[in-house]
Enzyme design. Structure first.
Site: not given
Ligand code: DOR
Ligand code: ZN
Length: 354
Positions: A15, A17, A103, A140, A178, A250
């Protein structure tokens, strides 16, 4: 002098980003040099809802991976589940090896979730098609009900949104992303088809760290870091050897200006020290023998992909006499704060020849 040396199978990040443009260029090399698989979240603007968009994003990620990327680095693409997602396109993308799963974001729960859904069971026909094709659903798990206390929102979502789906479609492989509470641990333990990803920050921080000694915006994420009891339960699950729990960082970079703001953006950028942080926690808990399962084997087993053959060597220094940076700058000069520099002062790692 080195205190500990440990060889483990190459780890996966289930997971992450990676964003786009200059931010992608700045952050992707950390993930690509550390992890074999990286499940890349589709919450771009606009979200990644089609096979074509996922394939193009995967190409941009590979172009940004940098010279130190692992030879086996593989971005794993998931589509953003909403009304724009076309089931036939998703299944064709899966057959072509582009799409791994989908997702689900509750609309409004977190960063770039505005295009998400209001009812998970409302996507029943899509979820049944996914189950039929063996595609996992990544969730999520956080209620957006304004009447529910922030710290109870994972439990509320699980009870009212996720459990009905898990029970209605037991063939669907599900990941609770998470995990931040015992409610998240429980649904994983109670259902064989449900796995759980766990982040470095939910493993090592609690809400007292977040709020008690000066509010720390760089520890703010969604789902929000919860109580010490929840954190300890999560750390116990991760170090227990239970194959249902696996690593998903995450890692979620935001510009410093968005983190040090009147309304703080949710997300913690941890990719540069993701291995170091989890190694130090497992070391503190006397559980280094469980590290390989958690970061390298359990996720692969949950998703039915082959375990890594390549290895990585982790080394813990007796003296923490280096000071790793906690700042990253993108090409356009945007600063991003890095989580975990303290653990990085202890640990280093290197990929071993296959
Ligand atoms: O803290 C987070 N940031 N939780 C998420 O689910 C998305 C992520 C983000 O894209 O910044
Ligand atoms: Zn995330």
């Amino acid at each position: 002098m080195n205190e500990i040396t440990l060889d483990i199978a190459a780890p996966d990040d289930w997971h992450v980003h990676l964003r786009d443009d200059e931010m992608l260029d700045a952050v992707a090399p950390y993930t690509a040099s550390t992890f074999r698989h990286a499940v890349v979240m589709p919450n771009l603007r606009p979200p990644v809802t089609s096979t074509a968009a996922a394939a193009a994003y995967r190409d941009r990620i590979l172009a940004a991976a940098g010279p130190d990327a692992r030879a086996d680095f593989t971005p794993v693409m998931v589509l953003y589940l909403n009304d724009d997602l076309d089931v036939a396109d998703m299944l064709a993308g899966a057959a072509d090896g582009v799409v791994f799963g989908a997702k689900y974001y509750p609309a409004g729960a977190t960063t770039n979730s505005a295009a998400g859904g209001s009812s998970l069971l409302g996507f029943r026909s899509t979820l049944e098609a996914m189950a039929g094709a063996g595609l996992p659903l990544l969730v999520h798990a956080e209620s957006t009900d304004p009447g529910i206390d922030l710290f109870d929102r994972e439990a509320h979502f699980i009870e009212h949104q996720l459990l009905p789906v898990v029970e209605a479609i037991p063939e669907l492989r599900v990941t609770v992303e998470h995990i931040s509470t015992r409610a998240g641990l429980d649904i994983v333990r109670e259902h064989a088809q449900v796995g759980g990803s766990i982040t470095p920050h939910h493993l090592t921080c609690d809400r007292t760290d977040l709020l008690a000694n000066g509010m720390r915006p760089h520890l703010y994420c969604k789902p929000v870091i919860n109580s010490a009891e929840e954190r300890i339960a999560i750390a116990e699950a991760a170090t227990s050897g239970d194959p249902s729990f696996f690593y998903g960082t995450d890692s979620a970079p935001h510009p410093l200006s968005a983190k040090e703001a009147d309304k703080v953006a949710a997300g913690i950028f941890n990719a540069p020290y993701a291995l170091e942080v989890v190694a130090e926690l497992f070391h503190e808990l006397g559980a280094l023998d469980q590290l390989e399962g958690f970061v390298s084997h359990h996720g692969a087993d949950h998703y039915g992909v082959a375990r890594a053959s390549a290895k990585v060597r982790l080394t813990r220094r007796a003296d923490a006499d280096v000071e790793p940076t906690d700042a990253l700058f993108t090409a356009d000069g945007t600063e991003v704060r890095i989580f975990g520099a303290e653990a990085a002062a202890r640990w280093s790692w290197e990929p071993l020849a296959d």
